[in-house]
Design an enzyme around this catalytic site. Structure first.
Site, PDB file in Angstrom:
ATOM      1  N   TYR A 154       0.807  -1.213   0.000  1.00  0.00           N
ATOM      2  CA  TYR A 154       0.000   0.000   0.000  1.00  0.00           C
ATOM      3  C   TYR A 154       0.848   1.275   0.000  1.00  0.00           C
ATOM      4  O   TYR A 154       0.405   2.315  -0.483  1.00  0.00           O
ATOM      5  CB  TYR A 154      -0.912   0.030   1.225  1.00  0.00           C
ATOM      6  CG  TYR A 154      -1.946  -1.071   1.273  1.00  0.00           C
ATOM      7  CD1 TYR A 154      -3.262  -0.832   0.879  1.00  0.00           C
ATOM      8  CD2 TYR A 154      -1.624  -2.351   1.727  1.00  0.00           C
ATOM      9  CE1 TYR A 154      -4.224  -1.836   0.938  1.00  0.00           C
ATOM     10  CE2 TYR A 154      -2.570  -3.350   1.788  1.00  0.00           C
ATOM     11  CZ  TYR A 154      -3.869  -3.094   1.387  1.00  0.00           C
ATOM     12  OH  TYR A 154      -4.813  -4.102   1.438  1.00  0.00           O
ATOM     13  N   GLU A 203      -9.964   2.804  -2.303  1.00  0.00           N
ATOM     14  CA  GLU A 203     -11.133   3.105  -1.468  1.00  0.00           C
ATOM     15  C   GLU A 203     -11.355   4.609  -1.294  1.00  0.00           C
ATOM     16  O   GLU A 203     -11.789   5.053  -0.229  1.00  0.00           O
ATOM     17  CB  GLU A 203     -10.992   2.444  -0.097  1.00  0.00           C
ATOM     18  CG  GLU A 203     -10.962   0.929  -0.150  1.00  0.00           C
ATOM     19  CD  GLU A 203     -11.023   0.304   1.236  1.00  0.00           C
ATOM     20  OE1 GLU A 203     -10.444   0.886   2.187  1.00  0.00           O
ATOM     21  OE2 GLU A 203     -11.653  -0.752   1.389  1.00  0.00           O
ATOM     22  N   ARG A 235     -20.454  -0.011  -6.480  1.00  0.00           N
ATOM     23  CA  ARG A 235     -19.324  -0.800  -6.971  1.00  0.00           C
ATOM     24  C   ARG A 235     -19.419  -1.030  -8.477  1.00  0.00           C
ATOM     25  O   ARG A 235     -18.444  -0.836  -9.219  1.00  0.00           O
ATOM     26  CB  ARG A 235     -19.252  -2.141  -6.252  1.00  0.00           C
ATOM     27  CG  ARG A 235     -18.073  -3.008  -6.703  1.00  0.00           C
ATOM     28  CD  ARG A 235     -18.189  -4.436  -6.209  1.00  0.00           C
ATOM     29  NE  ARG A 235     -18.175  -4.539  -4.768  1.00  0.00           N
ATOM     30  CZ  ARG A 235     -19.190  -4.963  -4.053  1.00  0.00           C
ATOM     31  NH1 ARG A 235     -20.334  -5.286  -4.639  1.00  0.00           N
ATOM     32  NH2 ARG A 235     -19.113  -5.040  -2.742  1.00  0.00           N
ATOM     33  N   GLU A 264      -8.668  -7.199  -1.869  1.00  0.00           N
ATOM     34  CA  GLU A 264      -8.647  -7.706  -0.492  1.00  0.00           C
ATOM     35  C   GLU A 264      -9.774  -8.729  -0.360  1.00  0.00           C
ATOM     36  O   GLU A 264     -10.865  -8.501  -0.882  1.00  0.00           O
ATOM     37  CB  GLU A 264      -8.874  -6.593   0.547  1.00  0.00           C
ATOM     38  CG  GLU A 264      -7.801  -5.537   0.644  1.00  0.00           C
ATOM     39  CD  GLU A 264      -8.159  -4.436   1.653  1.00  0.00           C
ATOM     40  OE1 GLU A 264      -9.181  -4.601   2.380  1.00  0.00           O
ATOM     41  OE2 GLU A 264      -7.446  -3.417   1.717  1.00  0.00           O
TER      42      GLU A 264
END
Length: 451
Positions: A91, A162, A208, A263
Protein backbone atom coordinates in the site's frame (compact mmCIF):
# COMPACT_ATOMS: atom_id res chain seq x y z
CA UNK A 1 45.60 6.53 -34.37
CA UNK A 2 42.10 7.15 -33.03
CA UNK A 3 40.80 4.05 -34.81
CA UNK A 4 43.50 1.90 -33.31
CA UNK A 5 42.92 3.30 -29.84
CA UNK A 6 39.16 2.80 -30.07
CA UNK A 7 39.80 -0.79 -31.09
CA UNK A 8 41.74 -1.19 -27.87
CA UNK A 9 38.75 0.26 -25.98
CA UNK A 10 36.44 -2.27 -27.60
CA UNK A 11 38.82 -5.10 -26.79
CA UNK A 12 39.12 -3.93 -23.21
CA UNK A 13 35.35 -3.85 -22.89
CA UNK A 14 35.29 -7.59 -23.47
CA UNK A 15 37.79 -8.10 -20.68
CA UNK A 16 36.04 -6.12 -17.91
CA UNK A 17 34.55 -8.87 -15.73
CA UNK A 18 34.71 -6.82 -12.54
CA UNK A 19 32.01 -4.94 -10.67
CA UNK A 20 30.23 -3.54 -13.73
CA UNK A 21 29.51 -6.99 -15.11
CA UNK A 22 28.06 -8.09 -11.78
CA UNK A 23 25.96 -4.93 -11.45
CA UNK A 24 24.46 -5.43 -14.91
CA UNK A 25 23.60 -9.08 -14.34
CA UNK A 26 22.14 -8.30 -10.93
CA UNK A 27 19.43 -6.22 -12.57
CA UNK A 28 18.63 -8.74 -15.31
CA UNK A 29 15.30 -10.44 -14.67
CA UNK A 30 14.14 -13.85 -15.85
CA UNK A 31 10.57 -13.26 -14.73
CA UNK A 32 8.04 -12.67 -17.51
CA UNK A 33 6.16 -9.33 -17.34
CA UNK A 34 2.38 -9.65 -17.03
CA UNK A 35 0.24 -8.21 -19.82
CA UNK A 36 -3.48 -7.65 -20.43
CA UNK A 37 -5.47 -9.47 -23.10
CA UNK A 38 -9.22 -8.98 -23.17
CA UNK A 39 -10.50 -9.29 -19.61
CA UNK A 40 -7.56 -11.30 -18.28
CA UNK A 41 -3.89 -11.16 -17.33
CA UNK A 42 -1.34 -13.21 -19.21
CA UNK A 43 2.19 -14.40 -18.54
CA UNK A 44 3.39 -14.80 -22.09
CA UNK A 45 0.70 -16.95 -23.69
CA UNK A 46 -0.42 -18.46 -20.39
CA UNK A 47 -3.39 -17.14 -18.39
CA UNK A 48 -2.18 -15.59 -15.13
CA UNK A 49 -4.22 -15.73 -11.93
CA UNK A 50 -3.25 -13.62 -8.93
CA UNK A 51 -2.60 -15.79 -5.87
CA UNK A 52 -1.61 -13.05 -3.53
CA UNK A 53 -1.43 -11.41 -0.18
CA UNK A 54 -1.66 -7.83 1.09
CA UNK A 55 1.70 -6.96 2.65
CA UNK A 56 2.17 -3.88 4.83
CA UNK A 57 3.81 -4.74 8.17
CA UNK A 58 2.79 -2.18 10.78
CA UNK A 59 -0.47 -1.40 9.03
CA UNK A 60 -1.79 2.15 8.87
CA UNK A 61 -0.52 2.98 12.37
CA UNK A 62 3.16 2.52 11.45
CA UNK A 63 3.80 3.60 7.87
CA UNK A 64 6.96 1.90 6.62
CA UNK A 65 8.28 0.61 3.32
CA UNK A 66 8.66 -3.19 3.62
CA UNK A 67 10.75 -3.58 0.46
CA UNK A 68 13.32 -0.89 1.22
CA UNK A 69 14.98 -3.14 3.83
CA UNK A 70 16.49 -6.24 2.16
CA UNK A 71 16.79 -8.25 5.38
CA UNK A 72 13.08 -7.78 6.12
CA UNK A 73 11.78 -8.58 2.66
CA UNK A 74 14.07 -11.59 2.20
CA UNK A 75 12.91 -12.97 5.54
CA UNK A 76 9.27 -12.65 4.51
CA UNK A 77 9.78 -13.97 0.98
CA UNK A 78 10.51 -17.39 2.45
CA UNK A 79 7.03 -17.37 4.01
CA UNK A 80 5.47 -16.15 0.75
CA UNK A 81 7.05 -19.08 -1.06
CA UNK A 82 5.77 -21.51 1.55
CA UNK A 83 2.24 -20.17 1.06
CA UNK A 84 2.50 -20.64 -2.70
CA UNK A 85 2.05 -16.95 -3.56
CA UNK A 86 2.81 -15.38 -6.91
CA UNK A 87 1.84 -11.78 -5.98
CA UNK A 88 1.97 -9.34 -3.09
CA UNK A 89 0.29 -5.97 -2.75
CA UNK A 90 2.01 -3.07 -0.99
CA UNK A 91 0.00 0.00 0.00
CA UNK A 92 2.89 2.39 0.70
CA UNK A 93 6.50 2.63 -0.46
CA UNK A 94 9.19 5.26 0.06
CA UNK A 95 10.09 6.60 -3.39
CA UNK A 96 13.28 8.21 -2.07
CA UNK A 97 14.82 4.80 -1.31
CA UNK A 98 16.29 2.04 -3.47
CA UNK A 99 14.29 -1.14 -4.03
CA UNK A 100 16.54 -3.07 -6.43
CA UNK A 101 17.59 -5.79 -4.01
CA UNK A 102 14.12 -6.63 -2.72
CA UNK A 103 12.51 -6.47 -6.15
CA UNK A 104 15.16 -8.84 -7.49
CA UNK A 105 14.64 -11.20 -4.56
CA UNK A 106 10.90 -11.20 -5.25
CA UNK A 107 11.50 -11.80 -8.96
CA UNK A 108 13.88 -14.68 -8.18
CA UNK A 109 11.07 -16.22 -6.11
CA UNK A 110 8.58 -15.77 -8.98
CA UNK A 111 6.62 -13.12 -7.09
CA UNK A 112 5.02 -10.03 -8.66
CA UNK A 113 4.12 -6.71 -7.05
CA UNK A 114 0.84 -4.81 -7.17
CA UNK A 115 1.65 -1.33 -5.91
CA UNK A 116 -0.44 1.58 -4.67
CA UNK A 117 1.06 4.83 -5.99
CA UNK A 118 -0.34 6.93 -3.13
CA UNK A 119 0.85 7.45 0.44
CA UNK A 120 -1.01 8.93 3.42
CA UNK A 121 0.54 12.36 2.76
CA UNK A 122 0.29 12.21 -1.02
CA UNK A 123 -3.21 11.12 -2.04
CA UNK A 124 -6.61 12.36 -3.19
CA UNK A 125 -8.61 13.69 -0.25
CA UNK A 126 -12.21 12.55 -0.74
CA UNK A 127 -13.39 15.62 1.21
CA UNK A 128 -11.46 18.03 -1.06
CA UNK A 129 -10.67 16.23 -4.33
CA UNK A 130 -10.41 19.41 -6.38
CA UNK A 131 -7.66 20.85 -4.17
CA UNK A 132 -5.76 17.63 -3.53
CA UNK A 133 -5.53 16.78 -7.25
CA UNK A 134 -2.54 19.02 -7.94
CA UNK A 135 0.95 19.06 -9.46
CA UNK A 136 2.76 18.37 -6.17
CA UNK A 137 0.66 15.24 -5.72
CA UNK A 138 1.30 14.07 -9.28
CA UNK A 139 5.07 14.61 -8.97
CA UNK A 140 5.12 12.11 -6.13
CA UNK A 141 2.91 9.66 -8.02
CA UNK A 142 5.02 9.88 -11.19
CA UNK A 143 8.25 9.45 -9.22
CA UNK A 144 6.91 6.18 -7.80
CA UNK A 145 5.71 4.97 -11.21
CA UNK A 146 9.03 5.75 -12.90
CA UNK A 147 10.91 3.99 -10.12
CA UNK A 148 8.90 0.76 -10.29
CA UNK A 149 8.01 0.49 -13.99
CA UNK A 150 11.56 -0.66 -14.67
CA UNK A 151 11.06 -3.90 -12.76
CA UNK A 152 9.71 -6.84 -14.78
CA UNK A 153 7.81 -8.11 -11.75
CA UNK A 154 5.80 -4.95 -11.18
CA UNK A 155 2.42 -6.39 -12.16
CA UNK A 156 0.17 -3.34 -11.71
CA UNK A 157 -0.29 0.12 -10.21
CA UNK A 158 -3.30 1.15 -8.15
CA UNK A 159 -4.13 4.79 -8.90
CA UNK A 160 -6.33 4.91 -5.81
CA UNK A 161 -7.63 2.80 -2.95
CA UNK A 162 -11.13 3.10 -1.47
CA UNK A 163 -11.34 6.83 -2.25
CA UNK A 164 -15.08 6.37 -2.73
CA UNK A 165 -16.66 4.71 0.28
CA UNK A 166 -20.35 5.71 -0.05
CA UNK A 167 -22.74 7.47 -2.39
CA UNK A 168 -21.84 10.95 -1.19
CA UNK A 169 -18.17 10.53 -2.05
CA UNK A 170 -18.90 9.19 -5.56
CA UNK A 171 -18.33 12.75 -6.83
CA UNK A 172 -14.60 12.13 -6.40
CA UNK A 173 -14.71 9.54 -9.21
CA UNK A 174 -13.60 12.01 -11.94
CA UNK A 175 -10.42 12.76 -9.98
CA UNK A 176 -9.63 9.07 -9.47
CA UNK A 177 -10.13 8.49 -13.17
CA UNK A 178 -8.00 11.54 -14.02
CA UNK A 179 -5.11 10.13 -11.97
CA UNK A 180 -5.47 6.82 -13.82
CA UNK A 181 -5.40 8.68 -17.14
CA UNK A 182 -2.37 10.72 -16.07
CA UNK A 183 -0.36 7.68 -14.93
CA UNK A 184 -1.08 5.82 -18.16
CA UNK A 185 -0.13 8.88 -20.20
CA UNK A 186 3.05 9.34 -18.15
CA UNK A 187 4.09 5.73 -18.76
CA UNK A 188 3.66 6.11 -22.52
CA UNK A 189 5.22 9.58 -22.70
CA UNK A 190 8.31 8.43 -20.81
CA UNK A 191 8.67 5.26 -22.87
CA UNK A 192 8.32 3.02 -19.81
CA UNK A 193 7.06 -0.54 -19.82
CA UNK A 194 3.27 -0.47 -20.03
CA UNK A 195 2.48 -1.62 -16.52
CA UNK A 196 -1.32 -1.99 -16.12
CA UNK A 197 -3.01 0.82 -14.14
CA UNK A 198 -6.35 0.57 -12.33
CA UNK A 199 -8.34 1.26 -9.17
CA UNK A 200 -9.07 -0.65 -5.95
CA UNK A 201 -12.68 -0.07 -4.84
CA UNK A 202 -14.15 -0.37 -1.35
CA UNK A 203 -16.35 -3.27 -0.29
CA UNK A 204 -19.67 -1.45 -0.79
CA UNK A 205 -22.71 -2.40 -2.85
CA UNK A 206 -23.84 1.23 -3.25
CA UNK A 207 -21.88 1.98 -6.39
CA UNK A 208 -19.32 -0.80 -6.97
CA UNK A 209 -20.75 -1.74 -10.37
CA UNK A 210 -21.15 1.90 -11.44
CA UNK A 211 -17.51 2.62 -10.54
CA UNK A 212 -16.35 -0.41 -12.52
CA UNK A 213 -18.35 0.75 -15.53
CA UNK A 214 -17.10 4.30 -15.11
CA UNK A 215 -13.45 3.22 -15.15
CA UNK A 216 -14.09 1.39 -18.43
CA UNK A 217 -16.05 4.00 -20.37
CA UNK A 218 -15.10 6.90 -22.61
CA UNK A 219 -12.04 7.36 -24.85
CA UNK A 220 -9.30 4.72 -24.68
CA UNK A 221 -6.83 7.13 -23.07
CA UNK A 222 -9.19 7.61 -20.11
CA UNK A 223 -10.05 3.96 -19.48
CA UNK A 224 -8.36 1.74 -16.89
CA UNK A 225 -6.35 -1.36 -17.68
CA UNK A 226 -8.15 -3.37 -14.95
CA UNK A 227 -10.54 -3.00 -12.03
CA UNK A 228 -10.30 -4.46 -8.51
CA UNK A 229 -12.43 -4.35 -5.39
CA UNK A 230 -12.30 -5.50 -1.79
CA UNK A 231 -14.77 -8.23 -0.88
CA UNK A 232 -15.43 -9.59 2.60
CA UNK A 233 -18.83 -11.12 1.86
CA UNK A 234 -17.67 -14.77 2.04
CA UNK A 235 -17.65 -15.43 5.80
CA UNK A 236 -17.06 -19.08 6.64
CA UNK A 237 -19.00 -21.27 6.75
CA UNK A 238 -20.34 -20.07 3.42
CA UNK A 239 -20.72 -20.97 -0.23
CA UNK A 240 -20.67 -19.54 -3.75
CA UNK A 241 -24.38 -18.72 -3.51
CA UNK A 242 -24.68 -17.89 0.21
CA UNK A 243 -21.91 -15.30 -0.10
CA UNK A 244 -23.57 -13.70 -3.11
CA UNK A 245 -20.50 -14.32 -5.27
CA UNK A 246 -22.71 -15.97 -7.88
CA UNK A 247 -24.58 -12.67 -8.34
CA UNK A 248 -21.34 -10.71 -8.65
CA UNK A 249 -20.17 -13.05 -11.38
CA UNK A 250 -23.50 -12.51 -13.12
CA UNK A 251 -23.25 -8.71 -12.77
CA UNK A 252 -19.71 -8.57 -14.13
CA UNK A 253 -20.14 -11.10 -16.94
CA UNK A 254 -19.20 -9.33 -20.15
CA UNK A 255 -17.08 -6.73 -18.38
CA UNK A 256 -14.19 -5.80 -20.68
CA UNK A 257 -11.32 -5.42 -18.18
CA UNK A 258 -9.43 -7.87 -15.95
CA UNK A 259 -11.15 -8.05 -12.58
CA UNK A 260 -9.67 -9.26 -9.29
CA UNK A 261 -10.14 -8.98 -5.52
CA UNK A 262 -7.75 -6.46 -3.98
CA UNK A 263 -8.65 -7.71 -0.49
CA UNK A 264 -10.60 -10.73 0.70
CA UNK A 265 -10.81 -13.03 3.72
CA UNK A 266 -13.68 -12.27 6.11
CA UNK A 267 -12.72 -12.93 9.75
CA UNK A 268 -16.17 -12.66 11.36
CA UNK A 269 -15.83 -16.38 12.13
CA UNK A 270 -12.83 -18.72 12.03
CA UNK A 271 -11.40 -18.48 8.54
CA UNK A 272 -11.43 -21.64 6.45
CA UNK A 273 -10.62 -19.88 3.16
CA UNK A 274 -13.27 -21.89 1.37
CA UNK A 275 -13.55 -19.04 -1.13
CA UNK A 276 -10.16 -19.96 -2.59
CA UNK A 277 -11.56 -23.03 -4.33
CA UNK A 278 -14.44 -20.97 -5.75
CA UNK A 279 -12.24 -18.07 -6.86
CA UNK A 280 -10.02 -20.27 -9.03
CA UNK A 281 -12.83 -22.44 -10.39
CA UNK A 282 -14.40 -22.21 -13.84
CA UNK A 283 -17.48 -20.72 -12.19
CA UNK A 284 -15.49 -17.52 -11.68
CA UNK A 285 -12.43 -17.47 -13.95
CA UNK A 286 -14.34 -16.27 -17.05
CA UNK A 287 -14.77 -13.02 -15.05
CA UNK A 288 -12.19 -12.98 -12.21
CA UNK A 289 -8.39 -13.26 -12.29
CA UNK A 290 -7.79 -14.23 -8.67
CA UNK A 291 -7.23 -12.04 -5.65
CA UNK A 292 -5.20 -10.88 -2.65
CA UNK A 293 -5.82 -12.21 0.86
CA UNK A 294 -5.84 -9.64 3.66
CA UNK A 295 -3.22 -9.67 5.24
CA UNK A 296 0.30 -10.90 6.06
CA UNK A 297 0.98 -9.48 9.51
CA UNK A 298 -1.20 -9.51 12.58
CA UNK A 299 -2.50 -6.01 13.30
CA UNK A 300 -5.26 -4.77 15.65
CA UNK A 301 -7.91 -5.75 13.08
CA UNK A 302 -6.91 -9.43 13.56
CA UNK A 303 -6.52 -10.50 9.92
CA UNK A 304 -2.86 -11.54 10.13
CA UNK A 305 -1.26 -14.78 9.00
CA UNK A 306 1.91 -14.21 11.03
CA UNK A 307 2.78 -12.38 14.24
CA UNK A 308 5.93 -10.24 14.16
CA UNK A 309 6.12 -9.83 17.92
CA UNK A 310 9.23 -12.01 18.34
CA UNK A 311 12.62 -12.43 16.69
CA UNK A 312 11.03 -13.97 13.61
CA UNK A 313 7.51 -14.27 12.19
CA UNK A 314 5.32 -16.67 14.15
CA UNK A 315 2.85 -18.55 11.98
CA UNK A 316 -0.74 -18.25 13.11
CA UNK A 317 -3.52 -20.75 12.42
CA UNK A 318 -4.68 -18.84 9.34
CA UNK A 319 -1.25 -19.27 7.75
CA UNK A 320 -1.54 -23.05 7.61
CA UNK A 321 -5.21 -22.87 6.62
CA UNK A 322 -4.47 -20.62 3.64
CA UNK A 323 -1.43 -22.67 2.67
CA UNK A 324 -3.61 -25.79 2.57
CA UNK A 325 -6.33 -24.00 0.58
CA UNK A 326 -3.87 -22.79 -2.08
CA UNK A 327 -2.12 -26.16 -2.29
CA UNK A 328 -5.44 -27.95 -2.80
CA UNK A 329 -6.67 -25.63 -5.54
CA UNK A 330 -5.36 -25.75 -9.08
CA UNK A 331 -6.02 -23.20 -11.78
CA UNK A 332 -8.41 -24.24 -14.56
CA UNK A 333 -6.79 -25.73 -17.63
CA UNK A 334 -6.57 -23.64 -20.78
CA UNK A 335 -7.56 -19.99 -20.71
CA UNK A 336 -10.23 -20.23 -18.01
CA UNK A 337 -12.98 -19.06 -20.37
CA UNK A 338 -11.82 -15.44 -20.49
CA UNK A 339 -13.36 -12.81 -22.75
CA UNK A 340 -10.73 -12.29 -25.44
CA UNK A 341 -12.52 -9.29 -26.96
CA UNK A 342 -12.66 -6.98 -23.93
CA UNK A 343 -13.58 -3.40 -24.78
CA UNK A 344 -15.36 -0.39 -23.33
CA UNK A 345 -18.88 -0.11 -21.95
CA UNK A 346 -21.29 2.86 -21.78
CA UNK A 347 -20.79 5.29 -18.90
CA UNK A 348 -23.21 4.77 -15.98
CA UNK A 349 -26.06 7.24 -15.70
CA UNK A 350 -26.28 9.59 -12.75
CA UNK A 351 -28.30 8.05 -9.94
CA UNK A 352 -27.95 10.32 -6.91
CA UNK A 353 -27.39 9.86 -4.07
CA UNK A 354 -25.73 6.50 -4.85
CA UNK A 355 -23.89 7.63 -7.99
CA UNK A 356 -23.47 11.39 -8.13
CA UNK A 357 -21.49 11.76 -11.37
CA UNK A 358 -23.02 13.64 -14.29
CA UNK A 359 -20.95 12.41 -17.24
CA UNK A 360 -17.44 11.37 -18.28
CA UNK A 361 -15.92 14.87 -18.15
CA UNK A 362 -12.57 14.77 -16.33
CA UNK A 363 -10.43 17.52 -14.83
CA UNK A 364 -7.47 18.54 -16.99
CA UNK A 365 -4.04 17.71 -15.67
CA UNK A 366 -2.71 20.66 -13.60
CA UNK A 367 -0.62 22.86 -15.89
CA UNK A 368 2.68 22.63 -13.90
CA UNK A 369 2.49 18.81 -13.98
CA UNK A 370 2.67 18.65 -17.78
CA UNK A 371 6.44 19.08 -17.74
CA UNK A 372 6.84 15.74 -15.96
CA UNK A 373 5.62 13.96 -19.08
CA UNK A 374 8.69 15.12 -21.00
CA UNK A 375 11.32 15.95 -18.39
CA UNK A 376 10.49 13.34 -15.78
CA UNK A 377 9.40 13.92 -12.17
CA UNK A 378 12.82 13.92 -10.53
CA UNK A 379 13.47 12.38 -7.12
CA UNK A 380 10.48 11.44 -5.01
CA UNK A 381 9.94 13.13 -1.62
CA UNK A 382 9.61 9.82 0.19
CA UNK A 383 7.65 9.21 3.37
CA UNK A 384 9.23 12.23 5.05
CA UNK A 385 7.89 14.67 2.44
CA UNK A 386 5.71 17.60 3.46
CA UNK A 387 2.60 16.24 1.71
CA UNK A 388 0.46 17.47 -1.15
CA UNK A 389 -3.19 17.66 -0.14
CA UNK A 390 -3.13 21.43 0.39
CA UNK A 391 -0.15 22.27 -1.80
CA UNK A 392 0.52 22.97 -5.43
CA UNK A 393 -1.61 24.06 -8.36
CA UNK A 394 -4.97 22.44 -8.99
CA UNK A 395 -6.64 21.71 -12.34
CA UNK A 396 -7.77 24.78 -14.25
CA UNK A 397 -10.68 23.22 -16.10
CA UNK A 398 -12.14 20.24 -17.93
CA UNK A 399 -9.98 18.04 -20.12
CA UNK A 400 -10.65 17.64 -23.81
CA UNK A 401 -11.57 14.02 -24.60
CA UNK A 402 -8.47 12.28 -25.90
CA UNK A 403 -6.08 14.72 -24.21
CA UNK A 404 -4.35 11.82 -22.49
CA UNK A 405 -3.33 10.24 -25.78
CA UNK A 406 0.35 10.04 -26.73
CA UNK A 407 1.17 10.32 -30.42
CA UNK A 408 4.91 9.96 -30.07
CA UNK A 409 7.07 8.60 -27.30
CA UNK A 410 9.89 10.57 -25.78
CA UNK A 411 13.60 10.07 -26.29
CA UNK A 412 13.50 7.34 -23.62
CA UNK A 413 11.15 5.23 -25.76
CA UNK A 414 13.45 2.22 -25.85
CA UNK A 415 10.73 0.89 -23.58
CA UNK A 416 11.19 -1.59 -20.81
CA UNK A 417 14.80 -2.31 -21.63
CA UNK A 418 15.77 1.31 -21.04
CA UNK A 419 14.54 1.18 -17.48
CA UNK A 420 15.23 -2.43 -16.62
CA UNK A 421 18.92 -2.29 -17.31
CA UNK A 422 19.78 1.24 -16.40
CA UNK A 423 23.24 0.26 -15.23
CA UNK A 424 24.20 -0.74 -18.77
CA UNK A 425 24.24 2.88 -19.95
CA UNK A 426 27.38 3.88 -21.80
CA UNK A 427 28.87 6.26 -19.25
CA UNK A 428 29.82 3.78 -16.48
CA UNK A 429 31.03 1.23 -19.03
CA UNK A 430 33.30 3.74 -20.73
CA UNK A 431 34.66 4.85 -17.38
CA UNK A 432 35.48 1.26 -16.53
CA UNK A 433 37.22 0.76 -19.88
CA UNK A 434 39.28 3.91 -19.41
CA UNK A 435 40.40 2.80 -15.97
CA UNK A 436 41.51 -0.59 -17.31
CA UNK A 437 43.30 0.73 -20.39
CA UNK A 438 44.94 3.68 -18.67
CA UNK A 439 46.31 1.19 -16.18
CA UNK A 440 47.71 -0.86 -19.07
CA UNK A 441 49.07 1.96 -21.23
CA UNK A 442 49.56 4.91 -18.89
CA UNK A 443 48.12 8.38 -18.73
CA UNK A 444 49.26 9.17 -22.27
CA UNK A 445 46.41 6.99 -23.51
CA UNK A 446 43.85 9.54 -22.33
CA UNK A 447 45.65 12.25 -24.29
CA UNK A 448 45.58 10.14 -27.48
CA UNK A 449 41.82 9.77 -27.23
CA UNK A 450 41.51 13.55 -27.49
CA UNK A 451 43.65 13.80 -30.65
Amino acid sequence: MKTAVLSLVAAAALSVPSTYASVVSSRDSKITPITVKGNAFFKGNERFYIRGLDYQPGGSSKVEDPIAEPDTCKRDIEYFKELGLNTIRIYTVDNSKNHDECMKALADAGIYLVLDVNTPKYSINRAEPEISYNDVYLQNVFATVEMFAKYDNTLAFFSGNEVINDGETSNTAPYVKAVTRDVRQFIRSRGLRKVPVGYSAADIDTNRLEMAQYMNCGPDDERSDFFAFNDYSWCDPSSFTTSGWDQKVKNFTGYGLPLFLSEYGCNTNKRGFGEVKALYSEKMTPVYSGGLVYEYTQEPSNYGLVDLGGDKPKKLDDFDTLKKAFAGTKNPSGDGGYNSTGGANPCPKKNAPNWDVDDDALPAIPEPAKKYMKDGPGKGPGLSGKGSQNAGTKSSGTATPGSGSVTATSSSSQGAAAGLRIETSIAPMVCAMLVVISTMFGASFIFMLQM
